[in-house]
Design an enzyme around this catalytic site. Structure first.
Site, PDB file in Angstrom:
ATOM      1  N   ASP A  13      26.941  -7.088 -85.210  1.00  0.00           N
ATOM      2  CA  ASP A  13      26.427  -7.494 -86.526  1.00  0.00           C
ATOM      3  C   ASP A  13      25.224  -6.636 -86.867  1.00  0.00           C
ATOM      4  OD1 ASP A  13      28.396  -9.488 -86.725  1.00  0.00           O
ATOM      5  OD2 ASP A  13      27.177 -10.849 -85.527  1.00  0.00           O
ATOM      6  N   LYS A  35      33.343  -6.612 -81.421  1.00  0.00           N
ATOM      7  CA  LYS A  35      33.751  -7.446 -82.550  1.00  0.00           C
ATOM      8  C   LYS A  35      33.148  -6.928 -83.849  1.00  0.00           C
ATOM      9  CE  LYS A  35      32.073 -11.702 -83.417  1.00  0.00           C
ATOM     10  NZ  LYS A  35      31.857 -11.821 -84.894  1.00  0.00           N
ATOM     11  N   ASP A  63      37.003  -9.887 -86.916  1.00  0.00           N
ATOM     12  CA  ASP A  63      36.664 -11.298 -87.159  1.00  0.00           C
ATOM     13  C   ASP A  63      36.433 -11.519 -88.656  1.00  0.00           C
ATOM     14  OD1 ASP A  63      36.000 -13.931 -86.712  1.00  0.00           O
ATOM     15  OD2 ASP A  63      33.941 -13.492 -86.093  1.00  0.00           O
ATOM     16  N   LEU A  64      37.523 -11.618 -89.413  1.00  0.00           N
ATOM     17  CA  LEU A  64      37.432 -11.780 -90.863  1.00  0.00           C
ATOM     18  C   LEU A  64      37.600 -13.227 -91.313  1.00  0.00           C
ATOM     19  CD1 LEU A  64      39.399  -8.634 -92.102  1.00  0.00           C
ATOM     20  CD2 LEU A  64      36.971  -8.883 -91.537  1.00  0.00           C
ATOM     21  N   LYS A  65      38.064 -14.099 -90.422  1.00  0.00           N
ATOM     22  CA  LYS A  65      38.225 -15.528 -90.722  1.00  0.00           C
ATOM     23  C   LYS A  65      38.944 -15.746 -92.056  1.00  0.00           C
ATOM     24  CE  LYS A  65      34.229 -17.066 -88.010  1.00  0.00           C
ATOM     25  NZ  LYS A  65      33.614 -15.777 -87.657  1.00  0.00           N
ATOM     26  N   LEU A  66      40.124 -15.192 -92.170  1.00  0.00           N
ATOM     27  CA  LEU A  66      40.896 -15.301 -93.406  1.00  0.00           C
ATOM     28  C   LEU A  66      41.231 -16.764 -93.692  1.00  0.00           C
ATOM     29  CD1 LEU A  66      43.354 -12.303 -92.843  1.00  0.00           C
ATOM     30  CD2 LEU A  66      41.180 -12.317 -94.100  1.00  0.00           C
ATOM     31  N   ASP A  68      43.037 -18.567 -97.121  1.00  0.00           N
ATOM     32  CA  ASP A  68      43.510 -18.509 -98.500  1.00  0.00           C
ATOM     33  C   ASP A  68      44.950 -19.009 -98.506  1.00  0.00           C
ATOM     34  OD1 ASP A  68      43.828 -17.707-101.292  1.00  0.00           O
ATOM     35  OD2 ASP A  68      42.193 -16.286-100.930  1.00  0.00           O
ATOM     36  N   ILE A  69      45.633 -18.884 -99.628  1.00  0.00           N
ATOM     37  CA  ILE A  69      47.029 -19.302 -99.663  1.00  0.00           C
ATOM     38  C   ILE A  69      47.842 -18.367 -98.769  1.00  0.00           C
ATOM     39  CG2 ILE A  69      46.778 -20.304-101.964  1.00  0.00           C
ATOM     40  CD1 ILE A  69      48.279 -17.832-103.041  1.00  0.00           C
ATOM     41  N   THR A  72      48.508 -14.645 -99.826  1.00  0.00           N
ATOM     42  CA  THR A  72      47.317 -13.788 -99.830  1.00  0.00           C
ATOM     43  C   THR A  72      46.904 -13.426 -98.411  1.00  0.00           C
ATOM     44  OG1 THR A  72      46.546 -14.724-101.910  1.00  0.00           O
ATOM     45  CG2 THR A  72      44.895 -13.659-100.529  1.00  0.00           C
ATOM     46  N   THR A 118      31.014 -22.740 -84.562  1.00  0.00           N
ATOM     47  CA  THR A 118      30.039 -23.199 -83.571  1.00  0.00           C
ATOM     48  C   THR A 118      28.687 -23.529 -84.178  1.00  0.00           C
ATOM     49  OG1 THR A 118      29.592 -20.873 -83.065  1.00  0.00           O
ATOM     50  CG2 THR A 118      31.096 -22.049 -81.596  1.00  0.00           C
ATOM     51  N   ARG A 179      25.425 -18.114 -74.685  1.00  0.00           N
ATOM     52  CA  ARG A 179      24.029 -17.688 -74.578  1.00  0.00           C
ATOM     53  C   ARG A 179      23.623 -17.625 -73.105  1.00  0.00           C
ATOM     54  NH1 ARG A 179      24.680 -16.340 -78.976  1.00  0.00           N
ATOM     55  NH2 ARG A 179      23.491 -16.738 -80.877  1.00  0.00           N
ATOM     56  N   GLY A 208      26.482 -11.834 -79.066  1.00  0.00           N
ATOM     57  CA  GLY A 208      25.931 -10.883 -80.009  1.00  0.00           C
ATOM     58  C   GLY A 208      24.480 -10.572 -79.743  1.00  0.00           C
ATOM     59  N   ARG A 209      23.581 -11.349 -80.355  1.00  0.00           N
ATOM     60  CA  ARG A 209      22.160 -11.017 -80.337  1.00  0.00           C
ATOM     61  C   ARG A 209      21.518 -10.939 -78.957  1.00  0.00           C
ATOM     62  NH1 ARG A 209      21.353 -15.095 -85.309  1.00  0.00           N
ATOM     63  NH2 ARG A 209      23.171 -15.956 -84.220  1.00  0.00           N
TER      64      ARG A 209
END
Length: 236
Positions: A13, A35, A63-66, A68-69, A72, A118, A179, A208-209
């Site tokens: 990120d 990621k 990691d787009l977390k789609l 929608d219908i 799409t 999370t 963590r 990540g961080r």
């Protein structure tokens, strides 16, 4: 002898593509996966995937977390499948038809269904109208997603053991909210250490961080990977 990369997906990120690519170069000797999240992909598109993959064979988790219908989501999954991500996320709450559409549209990519973010606790679920507690909601969505064809699930480490009991050994469990001991929780509500997450049944740990925010991300990744290897060695 070269150590086997740890089952960690480093969340890149980053504020810009150059930083993300540099982090990826530093961590890929130590981890299996990098990621690419929504922010980086929206800013740079397919170049983000190519840049963090570089010349390495590291897996890319898109990691787009789609959500929608079905039509799409199918079109979106088909569009990014050409980038050869190892994983692509969709929201399990999108329902069985949507999940199935993604699976059919990207047959060479493992569709990972996100159960409950999370960052959400039990009170948050009540506020958005999702029956809780979080552990129950995660299990319900996990079963729904696997029945619809999802090959992987995203859940917090705290639910990993229960989800594993529901879906069996063949589904990949991906756990954000990991963590290392002493690291701040930040915006994560349901967390565990890397060792505890693996012990609970996770297959891939999203970190990540604690890695990318360290003065030397490569050294941070190496240290976590080494701690995991020690935990394997010490396991009965």
């Amino acid at each position: 002898m070269t150590a086997v990369p740890a089952p960690i997906a480093v969340a890149l990120d980053a504020p810009d593509l150059e930083t993300a690519a540099r982090w990826a170069t530093l961590v890929t000797p130590h981890v299996s996966t990098v990621k690419v999240g929504l922010e980086l992909y929206l800013r740079y598109g397919p170049d983000a995937v190519a840049s963090v993959r570089g010349a390495s064979r590291v897996q890319v988790f898109l990691d787009l977390k789609l959500h929608d219908i079905p039509a799409t989501v199918a079109a979106a999954a088909r569009g990014v499948a050409r980038l050869r991500p190892a994983y692509l996320t969709v929201h399990a709450a999108g329902g069985p038809a949507m999940i199935r559409a993604a699976v059919e549209a990207a047959p060479s990519t493992r569709i990972a269904a996100v159960t409950v973010l999370t960052s959400l606790g039990d009170a948050d679920l009540g506020a958005i109208g999702l029956a809780g507690p979080a552990s129950d909601a995660v299990r319900r969505l996990a079963v729904l997603a696997v029945d619809a064809g999802a090959q992987a699930l995203v859940c917090s480490p705290q639910e990993a053991a229960a989800v594993r009991g529901e879906v069996g050994p063949d589904i990949t469990l991906i756990t954000p909210g990991v963590r290392p001991t002493g690291a701040a929780n930040q915006d994560q509500a349901r967390v565990a250490t890397p060792e505890a997450a693996l012990e609970a049944g996770a297959d891939l740990l999203v970190i990540g961080r604690p890695i990318t925010g360290a003065p030397d991300p490569g050294a941070a990744a190496a240290a976590i990977a080494a701690a995991l290897r020690r935990s394997y060695a010490d396991a009965p």
